[in-house]
Design an enzyme around this catalytic site. Structure first.
Site, PDB file in Angstrom:
ATOM      1  N   GLY A  67      -0.900  -5.842   2.407  1.00 20.87           N
ATOM      2  CA  GLY A  67      -0.129  -5.178   3.449  1.00 20.87           C
ATOM      3  C   GLY A  67       1.306  -5.163   2.994  1.00 20.87           C
ATOM      4  O   GLY A  67       1.652  -5.835   2.022  1.00 20.87           O
TER       5      GLY A  67
ATOM      6  N   ASP B 136       4.063  -4.741   7.786  1.00 19.31           N
ATOM      7  CA  ASP B 136       2.885  -5.186   8.514  1.00 19.31           C
ATOM      8  C   ASP B 136       2.989  -6.648   8.937  1.00 19.31           C
ATOM      9  O   ASP B 136       2.100  -7.163   9.596  1.00 19.31           O
ATOM     10  CB  ASP B 136       1.633  -5.032   7.651  1.00 19.31           C
ATOM     11  CG  ASP B 136       1.360  -3.582   7.306  1.00 19.31           C
ATOM     12  OD1 ASP B 136       1.629  -2.734   8.165  1.00 19.31           O
ATOM     13  OD2 ASP B 136       0.900  -3.315   6.193  1.00 19.31           O
TER      14      ASP B 136
ATOM     15  N   LYS C 129       3.258  -9.215   6.662  1.00 19.68           N
ATOM     16  CA  LYS C 129       2.509 -10.039   5.712  1.00 19.68           C
ATOM     17  C   LYS C 129       3.254 -11.331   5.372  1.00 19.68           C
ATOM     18  O   LYS C 129       2.683 -12.415   5.422  1.00 19.68           O
ATOM     19  CB  LYS C 129       2.255  -9.238   4.428  1.00 19.68           C
ATOM     20  CG  LYS C 129       1.497 -10.021   3.379  1.00 19.68           C
ATOM     21  CD  LYS C 129       1.040  -9.109   2.274  1.00 19.68           C
ATOM     22  CE  LYS C 129       2.202  -8.434   1.588  1.00 19.68           C
ATOM     23  NZ  LYS C 129       2.598  -9.082   0.360  1.00 19.68           N
TER      24      LYS C 129
ATOM     25  N   GLY D  36       5.952  -5.695  -3.366  1.00 25.53           N
ATOM     26  CA  GLY D  36       6.347  -4.553  -4.184  1.00 25.53           C
ATOM     27  C   GLY D  36       5.389  -3.398  -4.013  1.00 25.53           C
ATOM     28  O   GLY D  36       4.194  -3.589  -3.889  1.00 25.53           O
TER      29      GLY D  36
ATOM     30  N   LYS E 210       0.726  -8.021  15.142  1.00 18.22           N
ATOM     31  CA  LYS E 210       1.726  -7.573  16.131  1.00 18.22           C
ATOM     32  C   LYS E 210       1.065  -7.171  17.451  1.00 18.22           C
ATOM     33  O   LYS E 210       1.495  -6.209  18.102  1.00 18.22           O
ATOM     34  CB  LYS E 210       2.567  -6.418  15.558  1.00 18.22           C
ATOM     35  CG  LYS E 210       3.209  -6.787  14.222  1.00 18.22           C
ATOM     36  CD  LYS E 210       4.289  -5.823  13.824  1.00 18.22           C
ATOM     37  CE  LYS E 210       4.832  -6.192  12.449  1.00 18.22           C
ATOM     38  NZ  LYS E 210       5.898  -5.326  11.981  1.00 18.22           N
TER      39      LYS E 210
ATOM     40  N   ASP F   8       1.312  -8.665  20.107  1.00 18.79           N
ATOM     41  CA  ASP F   8       2.293  -8.854  21.174  1.00 18.79           C
ATOM     42  C   ASP F   8       3.039  -7.556  21.472  1.00 18.79           C
ATOM     43  O   ASP F   8       3.435  -7.298  22.603  1.00 18.79           O
ATOM     44  CB  ASP F   8       3.284  -9.972  20.807  1.00 18.79           C
ATOM     45  CG  ASP F   8       3.905  -9.774  19.414  1.00 18.79           C
ATOM     46  OD1 ASP F   8       3.148  -9.444  18.460  1.00 18.79           O
ATOM     47  OD2 ASP F   8       5.125  -9.953  19.280  1.00 18.79           O
TER      48      ASP F   8
ATOM     49  N   LEU G 270       5.515  12.831 -43.000  1.00 15.37           N
ATOM     50  CA  LEU G 270       6.029  13.899 -42.145  1.00 15.37           C
ATOM     51  C   LEU G 270       5.506  15.262 -42.594  1.00 15.37           C
ATOM     52  O   LEU G 270       5.101  15.433 -43.751  1.00 15.37           O
ATOM     53  CB  LEU G 270       7.564  13.916 -42.210  1.00 15.37           C
ATOM     54  CG  LEU G 270       8.278  12.701 -41.621  1.00 15.37           C
ATOM     55  CD1 LEU G 270       9.756  12.753 -41.989  1.00 15.37           C
ATOM     56  CD2 LEU G 270       8.095  12.668 -40.107  1.00 15.37           C
ATOM     57  N   SER G 271       5.546  16.198 -41.687  1.00 16.48           N
ATOM     58  CA  SER G 271       5.237  17.574 -42.048  1.00 16.48           C
ATOM     59  C   SER G 271       6.240  18.017 -43.111  1.00 16.48           C
ATOM     60  O   SER G 271       7.435  17.767 -42.976  1.00 16.48           O
ATOM     61  CB  SER G 271       5.354  18.463 -40.805  1.00 16.48           C
ATOM     62  OG  SER G 271       5.169  19.808 -41.154  1.00 16.48           O
TER      63      SER G 271
ATOM     64  N   SER H  67      -0.984  12.147 -39.563  1.00 17.58           N
ATOM     65  CA  SER H  67      -1.484  10.884 -38.985  1.00 17.58           C
ATOM     66  C   SER H  67      -0.342   9.930 -38.622  1.00 17.58           C
ATOM     67  O   SER H  67      -0.143   8.921 -39.276  1.00 17.58           O
ATOM     68  CB  SER H  67      -2.502  10.212 -39.907  1.00 17.58           C
ATOM     69  OG  SER H  67      -2.071  10.168 -41.249  1.00 17.58           O
TER      70      SER H  67
END
Lengths: 308, 636
Positions: free
Chosen positions: B38, B42, B44, B120, B173, B175, B476-477, B549
């Site tokens: 929660g 809420d 918690k 969190g 809650k 109440d 590299l290319s 690659s």
């Protein structure tokens, strides 16, 4: 139908489950790390952890050494217990002194608790781990000790230079621990993570684990300084003008360097009495240790620097 | 509301009256691990703080601090704000320290409790799944004013997914809605409809007020209409799955072999399921050998019987091979063994899943190499819809097929989490990147067997009078890979070697024409080329490949496919500036102008090899010289 299927299920107690979990953690590290070590600080948590290690690997001797990062300022009774446990366990003991702290004769009286702890313990620990090449070190810390430890992992990763990076700690699911690491990195492992102080005391009683007699009350020479009752454990204790050691019935709730560890006045001389006293105490645990007062809420910082 | 209340630490009176009796009672406590789900809204934190206070886990000094903090920053007027006990980590949050799962402890006379608290919102799925993985029970909190919300459904789905069978719906809650039973019943009915739709068979609804303490540890006088258990009573008495696991067939994943001397050989591990008695017949997997357990060893004395949840060491009647990763199981009811599975994955890393890349998979004490296929679908945790997905990102949940390089001993997660739950580990960073749950083995892994061939790979190689090899060019290319590879092949052919050149551009016209240039496609591209190269080495050929690659992980994967000593990684090392200046195909120009996406070196990384067999520095060597050097290395 086999007999065991008909039988009532066995209800494991909380201590049995904690013990099984700790043993599982100890074995995982031994199976996956290259060179583990157990940090042994001689206190009750260390005593409990050492006992668990002996159970985990019985009948073999635990396949790693004990490491005591010494400051030369521990209580005499602690050194005696250390020797006794080495004898009983048959394990190798490595005692490490930071050579710089030794050369400069660093002590809590002249240099204060912060520098004393930093050089002897924090720096000493890093040096010892590097020198021997340990890649996993067991420590006796518990999550219930301190607020910031509530979220500490069982496997805590230290990267280059022992740096603790909160963002690179790994999620721990089920009982699957990921012990993989690159060269130069090491893990601090806390097998007692889920134990509380009461669990530790109950286990010590149940398993009859030897602990340093200083946990039990006895008349001891003391002086009162800065609100702490300090024990005059040897001749190196510099008495201030007018100070004279007085016999008081005291015991210790935590053990460290004797000039930094405050005693409590007590008559508790048996384990049940100690536990009773602990349970009736209305303040939280670590008040006897000067280091916490010196730098309030400093645990996080110390950890980032490589302290346990 | 009754004005400010006095809070103080009150120890159990039995402690001072008869400590021995108190300790005796506490020795027989059981353990319950639960998770609270929660948000702060809420209540918690207030609920956890209340449970800690009511079970005397908050001390005088902490209460004093709490009272001061409550007046300063609390939201409860003169009353103590219990949420502050739990939110003590706020300071750390400000320092930028990630808070994921915090564990808190309290105990009553009957049980010790470990609460996983996951604050969190951003990384909620990851954190909640982590906290829930060790929980026996989940408390799902809802605000009585709001009822069942999206997040209530999300939390319940995750708790159910991870296999928590004890769900508590705490309607908090009360109440604030005047303790209205009709409103409460409406929320419970609403939740029941949802719960059934996701397969939750039972849950326990409890109306509470964490703030005022209604139905937490004591029965509320405000809700005489509620006759069920109060929260603490339920937590103390609910049956835990640990005992249920004892009724299942015996399983012990071997952690460590205990061999202190020649006379003792024991197998250590945590019993994952079942009950074992001294003398029981067991089967060791994967070998399938059977034997009997002669001893259940612990320090002090041998045990006659051991049950799920205990860590033990076993000795066998016979000398049976058994090592870490094996599973000791009841002889007549062993677990399954397979190498292809369907599984649910919860992705936990910033780097998304790369289908086709090899990850370490750790399940119980087994660690194998596993590749994951493109997800069948991803689950939207808010709506529970199935979405199409090519990958999984942080906090995503998806269902995928996966295959392992060695058979795994397993059971479906629903039957036995200890043999069905696993983690995935990135092979380079060593980070834990996912949690997974095996559903079942894919049929084909049981049916497809390796065809035993009469003409062996050694025979193929002998006929060609050469050692097969893979010359893997990477760079590299525009570095000159294809040019040098061509020269090398010509030289080898002149020496009567049987070769074949797999060129990046050519392969992409055929075998891999369905693949693009995203990271995931690049991984798959290399995997396929690796498999083809491997078949060609089986045929005895010297295979030359010229692919950019760019990723170390895939080159490592291909290396691991090949026989030892047959893989030569050749780094054609050209500074990016040189390759770009040359730009034979005009690709760099296009990439720089944004017409070409994911171009290596520009907006997609190149990870140079750390220890290549051969490194060619093109700034100091002509292609001809480079080819000579490579051939010399290969054919000394």
């Amino acid at each position: 139908m086999r007999a065991d299927q008909a039988a009532d299920p066995v209800r494991l107690t909380h201590l049995q489950r904690l013990e099984a979990e700790s043993i599982h953690i100890l074995r995982e590290v031994v199976a996956e790390a290259e060179k583990p070590v157990m940090l042994y600080s001689i206190g009750k948590d260390s005593a409990c952890m050492l006992h668990l290690a002996r159970k985990a690997f019985y009948p073999a001797i635990p396949p790693f050494p004990l490491l005591h990062v010494d400051t030369t300022w521990k209580f005499q009774a602690m050194y005696e217990m250390r020797e006794r446990m080495v004898q009983e366990s048959g394990m190798q003991l490595i005692v490490y002194y930071n050579p710089e702290a030794k050369a400069r004769n660093i002590n809590p009286f002249e240099h204060g608790s912060a520098l004393h702890t930093d050089l002897w313990k924090t720096e000493g620990l890093k040096q010892a781990l590097d020198q021997y090449g340990f890649d996993a070190a067991f420590g006796g810390a518990r999550r219930d000790e301190e607020k910031s430890r509530a979220k500490e992992r069982v496997f805590s990763f230290r990267f280059a230079n022992h740096r603790w990076d909160p963002k690179r700690q790994r999620p721990e699911l089920w009982n699957l621990y990921n012990a993989r690491k690159a060269k130069g990195e090491n893990i601090r492992v806390f097998p007692l993570s889920n134990w509380t102080e009461l669990d530790v005391w109950q286990y010590i009683q149940l398993e009859d684990i030897p602990i340093v007699p200083l946990y039990f009350s006895a008349p001891r020479p003391t002086v009162v300084r800065d609100g702490l009752i300090l024990m005059v454990d040897d001749a190196r204790f510099p008495l201030r003008p007018g100070e004279r050691p007085e016999l008081r019935s005291i015991r210790f709730r935590t053990l460290g360097c004797y000039p930094l560890t405050g005693a409590v006045e007590s008559t508790a001389s048996t384990l049940p009495e100690i536990i009773q006293e602990m349970l009736l105490t209305t303040t939280s645990e670590r008040q006897g240790r000067a280091i916490d007062h010196d730098q309030a809420a400093s645990m996080e910082k110390k950890k980032q620097e490589g302290y346990f | 509301m009754d004005g400010p209340r006095e809070y103080s630490y009150r120890a159990d009176e039995l402690i001072s009256r008869d400590i021995e009796a108190y300790l005796a009672r506490h020795r027989h406590k059981s353990l319950l691990r639960f998770i609270t789900c929660g948000s702060v809204d809420d209540g918690k934190s207030t609920l956890i703080g209340r449970l800690l206070y009511d079970s005397r886990m908050i001390f005088e000094d902490q209460l004093a601090e709490l009272a001061a903090d409550s007046r300063r920053v609390g939201t409860q007027g003169q009353n103590i704000d219990f949420a502050l006990v739990v939110d003590g980590l706020a300071a750390e949050r400000e320092q930028g320290i990630t808070i994921d799962v915090a564990y808190r402890f309290f105990a009553t006379d009957k049980r010790k409790f470990i609460v996983a608290d996951t604050p969190g919102h951003e990384q909620y799925t990851r954190n909640m799944v982590t906290g829930a993985s060790t929980a026996d029970l989940a408390v799902i909190l809802t605000d009585a004013r709001k009822g069942v919300l999206t997040q209530t459904r999300r939390h319940s789905y995750l708790a159910h997914l991870i296999g928590i069978r004890n769900l508590v719906l705490a309607v908090n809650k009360m109440d604030l809605i005047g303790y209205d039973p009709a409103k409460y019943e409406a929320i419970v009915a609403d939740y029941r409809r949802f719960a059934e739709s996701i397969g939750v068979q039972a849950f326990t609804p409890i109306p509470i007020s964490g703030f005022l303490g209604d139905n937490i540890t004591t029965r509320s006088t405000n809700m005489p209409w509620y006759t069920g258990p109060v929260l603490m009573e339920h937590l103390e008495n609910v049956d835990v799955d640990v005992t249920a696991a004892q009724g299942r067939p015996f399983r012990l994943p071997v952690q460590w072999v205990n061999r202190p001397n020649l006379d003792f050989r024991g197998f250590s591990g945590l019993i994952a399921a079942g009950t074992l008695r001294q003398g029981d017949a067991v089967r060791v997997l994967p070998s399938g050998k059977t034997t009997r357990v002669t001893r259940i060893v612990t320090l002090g004395a041998d045990l006659q019987q051991a049950v799920a949840g205990q860590s033990v060491t076993l000795c066998f009647a016979d000398e049976v091979d058994c090592s870490r990763g094996d599973v000791i199981a009841r002889a007549d009811e062993p677990p399954q063994v397979a190498d292809q599975f369907e599984a649910t994955l919860v992705w936990m890393a910033d780097e998304p899943l790369l289908p086709g890349r090899a990850y370490w998979l750790k399940l119980a004490t087994q660690t194998v190499s596993a590749t994951i296929q493109i997800p069948k679908y991803q689950v939207n945790v808010n709506t529970l819809e199935h979405l199409a997905a090519k990958t999984l990102e942080l906090n995503a949940i998806g269902v995928c097929n996966l295959s392992t390089d060695r058979p795994l001993i397993f059971e479906p997660y629903e039957e036995n989490p200890a043999l069905g739950g696993f983690i995935l580990i990135d092979k380079l960073s060593n980070a834990t990147v996912a949690a997974g749950m095996l559903h079942f083995a894919l049929r084909r892994s049981q049916n497809v067997h390796w065809q035993a061939l009469d003409i062996s790979r050694g025979k193929h190689a002998d006929m060609k009078n050469q050692r097969p090899a893979v010359l893997w060019f990477t760079g590299l290319s525009g570095a000159g890979k294809s040019t040098i590879a061509n020269l090398v092949e010509k030289k080898l052919v002149r020496m009567n070697r049987h070769t074949f050149l797999l060129d990046g551009d050519n392969v992409r016209h055929g075998l891999n024409k369905d693949l693009g240039f995203t990271d995931a496609d690049r991984v798959e591209n290399i995997r396929r080329v690796g498999e083809v190269a491997k078949l060609m080495t089986d045929a005895g050929l010297i295979v030359i490949t010229a692919f950019i690659s760019p990723f170390r992980a895939e080159r490592k994967m291909v290396r691991e496919m090949m026989a030892a000593g047959e893989f030569f990684e050749i780094h054609i090392d050209t500074p990016l500036a040189d390759a770009e200046a040359r730009d034979v195909k005009g690709l760099y120009k296009k990439a720089r102008s944004g017409q070409l996406k994911n171009f290596t070196g520009i907006d997609s990384p190149y990870e140079p090899p750390e220890n290549p067999e051969i490194r060619i520095d093109t700034t100091h060597m002509s292609p001809e010289e480079a080819a000579d050097l490579i051939v010399e290395k290969l054919v000394p």
